[in-house]
Design a protein around this motif. Structure first.
Motif, PDB file in Angstrom:
ATOM      1  N   THR A   1      17.763 -17.407  10.777  1.00 44.87           N
ATOM      2  CA  THR A   1      16.535 -17.926  10.581  1.00 44.87           C
ATOM      3  C   THR A   1      15.313 -17.176  10.998  1.00 44.87           C
TER       4      THR A   1
ATOM      5  N   GLU B   1      16.289 -24.328   6.662  1.00 45.31           N
ATOM      6  CA  GLU B   1      17.613 -24.821   7.054  1.00 45.31           C
ATOM      7  C   GLU B   1      17.672 -26.310   6.981  1.00 45.31           C
TER       8      GLU B   1
ATOM      9  N   ASP C   1      17.998 -20.802   3.527  1.00 47.17           N
ATOM     10  CA  ASP C   1      18.607 -20.953   4.741  1.00 47.17           C
ATOM     11  C   ASP C   1      19.738 -21.965   4.682  1.00 47.17           C
ATOM     12  N   GLU C   2      20.789 -21.418   4.841  1.00 49.37           N
ATOM     13  CA  GLU C   2      22.138 -22.232   4.624  1.00 49.37           C
ATOM     14  C   GLU C   2      21.875 -23.420   3.322  1.00 49.37           C
TER      15      GLU C   2
HETATM   16 MG   LIG Z   1      19.495 -20.713  11.296  1.00 50.18          MG
END
Ligand SMILES: [Mg+2]
Ligand SMILES: Nc1ncnc2c1ncn2[C@@H]1O[C@H](COP(=O)(O)OP(=O)(O)OP(=O)(O)O)[C@@H](O)[C@H]1O
Lengths: 305, 277
Positions: free
Chosen positions: A44, A82, A154-155
């Protein structure tokens, strides 16, 4: 080369914590790169640096030649954090339209993007009624709108079921086919299902691997697992001849380096009728990932060594 | 500019669907109607007085409720959006941070205006007809009240942004907003009253107190509305007590909230520019 992302020797220190150390990575137009790493590896942080939210304490980053966070850079980049919670009172369509307008995308793209992420039926319902996966897809829709030159995710696949995940990688492949770059983060290779061109692995803020999956497989040089099922009463004999580990009264398992694969196989086939069946398993993605994250091999492999 | 208007439009949508905003606007309307009905009850008096009394009591209502609605709209604007990850998305898009704040400001002031106009507009019309179609000057008073309430609200919207940009958690921002409201609307006046009572020699009352009064945007607002309708009958509040002795009298008193609003917007933009989401 006119890379979309050029990061050179990037370091990032927060007061006491060193989040990234000497990270150099390039992403070319049309390339899909997966950024892997354990919790707290610095994924991140790297995204926030690329977005220009924070400035690196060492090294440089440029986005298609521009400073991260500058206007031309922001016109290129699209981001999916995220975790994002959209205003519950708005409908999915209102939210995608909002980000489309902010990015200056044409209005008809909203409908197209909602169709792409399979949210057309729910588009006019309030986000409060969405399931977790639907909210995740809405976040993706918001990132896809405006034909980004660089997609930072992010993810993005956490919370998606296997079918949605499959569909998700089709969408990022679409972006790449149109010349956009994709940088996405994930916790492990197995979640990734080998869908990206390149894999970069962060460990404690350091880049420990960066290359196509096949190359990483080669570099890790993990042994192949061969399982031999002997015919009745022959198991002791087989075990004596090829070694390895006895699994049960009928099977023997051995690990052999890739370079010795053919030699081992011909040795097994020379056993003739004493062998009933042979199974070969290449190292799993998880094992390769473990190798680079240095978390050690899986317990049963350790006992072998 | 396009981005600013887009943000404003979305804030208006969110605000008009926010049940706290709807609830507080309804409270404003109900209180306004109660004051109207109580104010027009004594029938023996001259008609215009009835509406004027109503406007006077409505302006006191404004001092309490309008800053509350304004802070309710603004306290979540930055801290909450960082918490939920949506500010990151907005800041990743090509809109300047000042533009983001300006867009939110326009949207929030619009929502506040809807609340104030509907509340006082309805109450004003009821008062107008209840007093048998009084004169238009009284309606003008209602218009003045609405306009100055919106300015007062805009000030507290902007002050709310400072609170929201200075902290990281929504909860902290909410607590800060409540503290600001309590201080500006209740405690400040109490402190001034205490000062007036304590300093008998008159130095405080003559040279410091008037400035302190206009310094507070809520008191300046009250001052303006009191001087506009000029009623001695409704005295009993600080504005009435001082009368024309204030440094900024009449419409000039509204300078205070306007300056506050501009300054607060500037400060919150500065803080937002330093935020690392
Ligand atoms: Mg992260
Ligand atoms: N603002 C900050 N102040 C101090 N330390 C920070 C800050 N942001 C991140 N860190 C630290 O930097 C390191 C990397 O964090 P980062 O969020 O990049 O990890 P990550 O790879 O995204 O992990 P995860 O998979 O859990 O999301 C962590 O040790 C974290 O505690």
């Amino acid at each position: 080369m006119n890379e979309i992302i050029t990061a050179r020797n990037v370091g990032m220190k927060f007061k006491a914590v060193t989040a990234l150390t000497d990270v150099s990575i390039d992403v070319a137009p049309g390339e899909q790169v997966a950024l892997l790493g354990h919790n707290g590896a610095g994924k991140t942080t790297l995204f926030r640096l690329i977005l220009g939210f924070i400035k690196p304490t060492a090294g440089t980053i440029s986005i298609d030649g521009h400073t991260p966070g500058s206007n031309p850079a922001r016109r290129i980049v699209s981001y999916l954090p995220e975790q994002v919670m959209f205003p519950k009172m708005l409908t999915g369509r209102e939210i995608v339209r909002f980000y489309a307008k902010l990015k200056g995308a044409p209005a008809d793209e909203v409908q197209a993007v909602l169709r792409k992420v399979d949210l057309l039926d729910a588009a006019d319902r309030r986000v409060a009624t969405y399931s977790k996966g639907m909210r995740q897809r809405l976040g993706l829709a918001q990132a896809l709108v405006g034909r980004p030159g660089l997609l930072l995710l992010d993810e993005p696949t956490s919370g998606l079921d296997p079918i949605s995940r499959q569909h998700f990688y089709e969408l990022t492949a679409d972006v790449a086919r149109q010349g956009g770059s994709v940088l996405l983060s994930s916790h492990g290779l197995s979640e990734l299902e080998a869908k990206t061109d390149r894999v970069a692995i962060l460990r404690n803020g350091e880049l420990v691997a960066n290359g196509p999956l096949a190359a990483l497989q080669q570099e890790a040089d993990l042994p192949i697992r061969i399982r031999v099922r002997a015919s009745a009463d022959a198991v002791d004999e087989v075990f004596a001849l090829i070694g390895g580990k006895r699994l049960n009264c009928a099977s023997v398992e051995l690990l052999c380096p890739r370079s010795a694969k053919m030699a081992t196989l011909s040795k097994i086939s020379s056993l003739g009728p004493r062998v009933e069946d042979v199974d070969m398993t290449p190292p799993t993605l998880d094992e390769i990932y473990r190798h680079f994250s240095n978390l050690g091999p899986e317990p049963d492999m350790r006992s072998e060594k | 500019m396009n981005g600013v208007l887009t943000i404003a439009a979305t804030e208006i949508r969110i605000g008009l669907r926010n049940r706290w905003i709807i609830l507080s606007s309804l409270i404003l309307l109900v209180f306004a109607l109660i004051l109207v009905l109580l104010g027009s009850a004594p029938t023996g008096e001259v008609k215009t007085d009835a509406v004027t009394v109503v406007v006077a009591s409505l302006s006191t209502l404004s001092v309490y409720l309008v800053p509350l609605i304004a802070l309710l709209l603004s306290f979540d604007a930055i801290a909450g959006e960082i918490d939920r990850g949506t500010l990151q998305l907005v800041l990743a898009s090509p809109v300047s941070r000042g533009g983001v704040l300006l867009g939110k400001f326009l949207g929030h002031v619009f929502v506040l205006s809807v609340a104030v106009i509907s509340g006082y507009g309805i109450a004003g019309l009821v008062a107008f007809y209840a007093s048998g179609g009084g004169d238009l000057a009284a309606l003008l008073g209602v218009g003045r009240l609405i306009a100055s309430s919106i300015v007062l609200g805009a000030t507290f919207v902007a002050i709310g942004y400072i609170a929201s940009a200075s902290v990281r958690q929504t909860g902290t921002a909410a607590a800060l907003a409540v503290a600001i409201w309590l201080f500006a609307v209740v405690l400040y006046d109490l402190a001034l009253l205490g000062g007036l009572l304590a300093s008998r020699d008159g130095v405080f009352a003559h040279s410091i107190f008037p400035w302190l009064l206009v310094f507070n945007p809520a008191d300046a607002f009250r001052l303006y509305n009191m001087s506009a309708i000029n009623v001695a009958a409704t005295g009993g509040n600080l504005g009435g007590a001082v009368g024309s002795a204030t440094p900024l009298s009449g419409v000039w008193a509204m300078f205070s909230p306007v300056i506050w609003a501009v300054t607060a917007l500037g400060i919150s933009t500065m803080i937002l520019n330093r935020v690392r989401p």
